[in-house]
Design an enzyme around this catalytic site. Structure first.
Site, PDB file in Angstrom:
ATOM      1  N   CYS A 117      -5.211  -6.408 -10.473  1.00 58.49           N
ATOM      2  CA  CYS A 117      -5.361  -7.842 -10.198  1.00 58.49           C
ATOM      3  C   CYS A 117      -6.831  -8.224 -10.386  1.00 58.49           C
ATOM      4  O   CYS A 117      -7.401  -8.983  -9.603  1.00 58.49           O
ATOM      5  CB  CYS A 117      -4.852  -8.213  -8.813  1.00 58.49           C
ATOM      6  SG  CYS A 117      -5.584  -7.280  -7.451  1.00 58.49           S
TER       7      CYS A 117
ATOM      8  N   ASP B 157       1.830   6.750  -2.042  1.00 59.28           N
ATOM      9  CA  ASP B 157       0.583   6.073  -1.673  1.00 59.28           C
ATOM     10  C   ASP B 157      -0.229   7.018  -0.795  1.00 59.28           C
ATOM     11  O   ASP B 157       0.337   7.935  -0.172  1.00 59.28           O
ATOM     12  CB  ASP B 157       0.854   4.762  -0.924  1.00 59.28           C
ATOM     13  CG  ASP B 157      -0.336   3.805  -1.022  1.00 59.28           C
ATOM     14  OD1 ASP B 157      -0.356   2.978  -1.950  1.00 59.28           O
ATOM     15  OD2 ASP B 157      -1.249   3.909  -0.173  1.00 59.28           O
TER      16      ASP B 157
ATOM     17  N   ASP C 177      -0.262   0.701 -10.289  1.00 64.11           N
ATOM     18  CA  ASP C 177      -0.838  -0.575  -9.826  1.00 64.11           C
ATOM     19  C   ASP C 177      -2.175  -0.215  -9.183  1.00 64.11           C
ATOM     20  O   ASP C 177      -2.282  -0.063  -7.979  1.00 64.11           O
ATOM     21  CB  ASP C 177       0.113  -1.244  -8.842  1.00 64.11           C
ATOM     22  CG  ASP C 177      -0.349  -2.637  -8.443  1.00 64.11           C
ATOM     23  OD1 ASP C 177      -1.164  -3.222  -9.177  1.00 64.11           O
ATOM     24  OD2 ASP C 177       0.101  -3.128  -7.389  1.00 64.11           O
TER      25      ASP C 177
END
Length: 402
Positions: A354, A256, A301
C-alpha cells in the site's frame, strides 16, 4: 454550528493522546466514541471527523497557531481554534478562546499556501522523498488526494450472499450504499455510519475494506480447489476475500509473525463462513521453508511505508521516519527472495504494497527478477489516489516458470 463543551473536550483529550502519548489515531477515536452512551450519531460524527481533520492538518495548524510543535493543553486549544476559524465556526465565549486572533489566522493561512509541504501538511523529508520518486506533477496531485478523507467501502462476502442482497439488507437499517464501477464486490457508503452493529455484519455478509485493497485477491487469479498461501495475512482481510473467490474449495494457509492477528483472523473467518483457512504463526525461517514448492498461489502483502494510505491513516505522517523506509525496503527484498519459493513450478505470486513509491514497488520487483530468472512478470498494476479516488496500491503478478 454550535460547539458543545463535552464534545470539544473529548477532541482535545484525543489529540493529546496522539500528539503527546504517541497512541494510534484509530484506537484513540474508538475509545473516544465510547465515552458517553448518550451521544447521538451527530455527536459521534463531530468527535471523529474533527479529531481526524486536526490530525491530518497538524503541521499547517501548528504553523498558523504558532505553537512551535509543542502540544501543551493550552496549545491544543489554540490549534482547535484555528480549525474552527478556518471553517467559519463562531467560537463560544469560553476562556480557552479569549484571545483568538481571527484575522491573523485567516491571513496566515493564505500566506502559507505557497509552501507545499506546510500547505498540504506533511513533513519536509516526506515531501522531498516523494517528489524525487514521483515527480512534481504526479506527487502534487497525489498529495492533495491523500488529504481527502477516505471513503467508507464494504466488500460483499459472496460466501454469504450477493452485492444486491447486501445493499437491500443494509437499506432496511437506513444505510444507503452504491456499487463502484470496476469493483465486483465493493459498496460505498453514502455517509459514514456504524455498520458493525448491523445484523448484516454480525451475519458475516461483509467486511470493511478499501476498494483498491479489494483488487489484490482478484489479481492473484485463484481458482476453487487450489492450494494458496497468504504469507503476511495479518487479521485476514485479503485472506477472507481469497476464500470467497475459491468458493471455500481448496485450502488457504494464512501465516504471519504476529499470533494475535491470526487469532482475530480465525474469529473473522468463522463469522464469514470461510472454512478452508488454516493459520500458522511464523516462528522462524523453518516455518516458511516447510512450505517451499507447495502452493499454486502465494500472496505477499508486504510490509511497507503505507504512503498510499495516508488519507486513511493521517497520523502515520507524523509517526513515519526516513530510516523506517530504508529498513522496510531491506525487509521487502528478503521476503520476496524467500517467500516466492513457496510457489510450485507453474505457480503464481502476487507481491503487493500500500505504498506509492517505485522504490518499494516496481524497482523491488525488477531487482528480484534480475536475480531470479526462474520467475517472470505476468502483469503489474499501479494505483494512485489521485487517479482512482481510493487508496494508493501496487501489485505485481509473478509466475514461477522453472
Amino acid at each position: 454550528m454550535r460547539l458543545h463543551r463535552n464534545l470539544v473536550f473529548t477532541v482535545i483529550d484525543s489529540l493529546d493522546s496522539v500528539f503527546n502519548e504517541k497512541e494510534y489515531a484509530d484506537k484513540v477515536v474508538q475509545k473516544a466514541l465510547k465515552k458517553d452512551p448518550r451521544w447521538g450519531a451527530r455527536d459521534r460524527k463531530f468527535v471523529a471527523e474533527t479529531f481526524y481533520e486536526i490530525v491530518r492538518w497538524k503541521r499547517l495548524y501548528n504553523e498558523i497557531a504558532g505553537t512551535k510543535d509543542h502540544y501543551s493543553r493550552e496549545n491544543l486549544w489554540k490549534i482547535f481554534a484555528v480549525w474552527a476559524v478556518l471553517r467559519g465556526i463562531d467560537l463560544p465565549d469560553w476562556k480557552y478562546f479569549g484571545e483568538t486572533p481571527i484575522r491573523r489566522i485567516k491571513g496566515k493561512f493564505d500566506e502559507l499556501q505557497s509552501n507545499r509541504a506546510i500547505a498540504q501538511s506533511i513533513p519536509d523529508w516526506m515531501d522531498e522523498l516523494c517528489l524525487k520518486e514521483l515527480g512534481e506533477k504526479k506527487w502534487t496531485a497525489e498529495l492533495k488526494a491523500q488529504n481527502i478523507p477516505a471513503a467508507a467501502i464494504l466488500r460483499t462476502n459472496t460466501l454469504r450472499g450477493t452485492k444486491k442482497q447486501l445493499q437491500d439488507l443494509l437499506a432496511k437499517d437506513d444505510i444507503i450504499t452504491k456499487p463502484i464501477k470496476g469493483y465486483s464486490c465493493a459498496l460505498e457508503l453514502d455517509e459514514r455510519k456504524n455498520v458493525f452493529v448491523t445484523p448484516a455484519f454480525k451475519s458475516g455478509l461483509f467486511e470493511m475494506q478499501d476498494a483498491s485493497s479489494q483488487l489484490v485477491a482478484e489479481f492473484l487469479e485463484v481458482e476453487p480447489g487450489m492450494r494458496v498461501v497468504d504469507t503476511c495475512a495479518g487479521a485476514g482481510g485479503k485472506t477472507l476475500h481469497i476464500a470467497a473467490l475459491m468458493e471455500n474449495k481448496g485450502s488457504i494457509i494464512a501465516t504471519d509473525i504476529y499470533g494475535g492477528k491470526l487469532v482475530e483472523l480465525k474469529k473473522r473467518a468463522k463469522r464469514a463462513g470461510a472454512f478452508n483457512i488454516t493459520t500458522k504463526k511464523i516462528e522462524s525461517t523453518k516455518t516458511i521453508k516447510k512450505l517451499y514448492n507447495t502452493a499454486d498461489r502465494v500472496l505477499i502483502d508486504a510490509p511497507c511505508s503505507g504512503l498510499g494510505v495516508l488519507k486513511r491513516n493521517p497520523d502515520s505522517k507524523w509517526k513515519l521516519q526516513p530510516e523506517f523506509i530504508d529498513n522496510i525496503k531491506d525487509i521487502q527484498r528478503d521476503i520476496l527472495s524467500r517467500y516466492t519459493k513457496i510457489a510450485k513450478v507453474g505457480g503464481k505470486v502476487v507481491y503487493a504494497t500500500c505504498s506509492i513509491l517505485p522504490s518499494e514497488n516496481q524497482e523491488q520487483v525488477a531487482r528480484f527478477l534480475g536475480l531470479n530468472p526462474n520467475f517472470k512478470l505476468v502483469k503489474d498494476k499501479k494505483i494512485l489516489a489521485s487517479e482512482s479516488g481510493y487508496d494508493g496500491f501496487y501489485m505485481a503478478l509473478l509466475e514461477r516458470i522453472e
